[in-house]
Design a protein around this motif. Sequence first.
Motif, PDB file in Angstrom:
ATOM      1  N   LEU A  95      65.335  56.806 -47.622  1.00 43.04           N
ATOM      2  CA  LEU A  95      65.477  57.812 -48.671  1.00 43.04           C
ATOM      3  C   LEU A  95      64.642  57.444 -49.890  1.00 43.04           C
ATOM      4  CD1 LEU A  95      69.295  58.622 -48.511  1.00 43.04           C
ATOM      5  CD2 LEU A  95      67.399  59.894 -47.517  1.00 43.04           C
ATOM      6  N   ALA A  96      64.517  56.161 -50.170  1.00 38.14           N
ATOM      7  CA  ALA A  96      63.705  55.719 -51.310  1.00 38.14           C
ATOM      8  C   ALA A  96      62.246  56.104 -51.094  1.00 38.14           C
ATOM      9  CB  ALA A  96      63.840  54.217 -51.500  1.00 38.14           C
ATOM     10  N   ASN A  97      61.727  55.854 -49.897  1.00 40.82           N
ATOM     11  CA  ASN A  97      60.334  56.220 -49.612  1.00 40.82           C
ATOM     12  C   ASN A  97      60.138  57.724 -49.662  1.00 40.82           C
ATOM     13  OD1 ASN A  97      59.556  53.571 -49.331  1.00 40.82           O
ATOM     14  ND2 ASN A  97      59.785  53.548 -47.103  1.00 40.82           N
ATOM     15  N   ASP A  98      61.104  58.479 -49.151  1.00 42.42           N
ATOM     16  CA  ASP A  98      61.018  59.939 -49.207  1.00 42.42           C
ATOM     17  C   ASP A  98      60.997  60.432 -50.651  1.00 42.42           C
ATOM     18  OD1 ASP A  98      61.041  59.949 -46.458  1.00 42.42           O
ATOM     19  OD2 ASP A  98      63.094  60.751 -46.268  1.00 42.42           O
ATOM     20  N   ARG A 158      57.990  62.520 -55.440  1.00 35.95           N
ATOM     21  CA  ARG A 158      57.568  62.338 -56.832  1.00 35.95           C
ATOM     22  C   ARG A 158      56.046  62.270 -56.942  1.00 35.95           C
ATOM     23  NH1 ARG A 158      62.123  63.989 -58.077  1.00 35.95           N
ATOM     24  NH2 ARG A 158      63.730  62.595 -58.834  1.00 35.95           N
ATOM     25  N   ARG A 159      55.406  61.601 -56.005  1.00 33.73           N
ATOM     26  CA  ARG A 159      53.940  61.515 -56.019  1.00 33.73           C
ATOM     27  C   ARG A 159      53.320  62.889 -55.830  1.00 33.73           C
ATOM     28  NH1 ARG A 159      54.680  56.284 -52.706  1.00 33.73           N
ATOM     29  NH2 ARG A 159      54.533  54.719 -54.347  1.00 33.73           N
ATOM     30  N   GLU A 160      53.882  63.691 -54.931  1.00 30.82           N
ATOM     31  CA  GLU A 160      53.375  65.048 -54.720  1.00 30.82           C
ATOM     32  C   GLU A 160      53.538  65.889 -55.978  1.00 30.82           C
ATOM     33  OE1 GLU A 160      51.667  66.738 -52.321  1.00 30.82           O
ATOM     34  OE2 GLU A 160      51.375  64.705 -51.562  1.00 30.82           O
ATOM     35  N   ALA A 220      53.681  64.775 -59.046  1.00 30.09           N
ATOM     36  CA  ALA A 220      52.742  64.259 -60.047  1.00 30.09           C
ATOM     37  C   ALA A 220      51.333  64.776 -59.771  1.00 30.09           C
ATOM     38  CB  ALA A 220      52.763  62.725 -60.047  1.00 30.09           C
ATOM     39  N   LYS A 221      50.922  64.805 -58.508  1.00 31.14           N
ATOM     40  CA  LYS A 221      49.599  65.327 -58.150  1.00 31.14           C
ATOM     41  C   LYS A 221      49.465  66.786 -58.598  1.00 31.14           C
ATOM     42  CE  LYS A 221      48.617  62.571 -54.038  1.00 31.14           C
ATOM     43  NZ  LYS A 221      48.475  62.613 -52.576  1.00 31.14           N
ATOM     44  N   LYS A 222      50.494  67.578 -58.342  1.00 30.60           N
ATOM     45  CA  LYS A 222      50.474  68.991 -58.728  1.00 30.60           C
ATOM     46  C   LYS A 222      50.353  69.136 -60.250  1.00 30.60           C
ATOM     47  CE  LYS A 222      53.146  70.627 -54.795  1.00 30.60           C
ATOM     48  NZ  LYS A 222      54.428  71.138 -54.345  1.00 30.60           N
ATOM     49  N   GLU A 223      51.095  68.320 -60.990  1.00 29.47           N
ATOM     50  CA  GLU A 223      51.057  68.385 -62.447  1.00 29.47           C
ATOM     51  C   GLU A 223      49.661  68.048 -62.991  1.00 29.47           C
ATOM     52  OE1 GLU A 223      54.036  66.311 -64.694  1.00 29.47           O
ATOM     53  OE2 GLU A 223      55.619  66.996 -63.338  1.00 29.47           O
ATOM     54  N   PHE A 224      49.055  67.014 -62.444  1.00 29.94           N
ATOM     55  CA  PHE A 224      47.761  66.571 -62.939  1.00 29.94           C
ATOM     56  C   PHE A 224      46.626  67.490 -62.513  1.00 29.94           C
ATOM     57  CE2 PHE A 224      49.993  62.371 -63.179  1.00 29.94           C
ATOM     58  CZ  PHE A 224      49.963  62.296 -64.569  1.00 29.94           C
TER      59      PHE A 224
END
Length: 88
Positions: A70-73, A78-80, A82-86
């Motif tokens: 669940l931590a990796n998921d 969160r990375r996805e 962040a990518k969308k935000e940037f």
Amino acid sequence: MSELPAYAEVHLGPQGRVVIPASLRRSLGLEAGDILIARLEAGRLVLEKQETIKHRLKARFSHIPKDISLANDLLAERREEAKKEFSE
């Protein structure tokens, strides 16, 4: 565990100390040295043994296969985000 008493009156002592009545301690299997976690819940003070919380959490997530993290998921989500935000 034996049947829990319906209620017990306790008094708040010096420095905010509360003594849990012996009948409740016996019913709950509490012993000297046990670690209790205190939390507020709907305006109430709830005290629980650490072990009770651990067992409840393990049961809550027991349906998740052991090969899933669940931590990796969560990190991947969160990375996805962040990518969308940037990229906007």
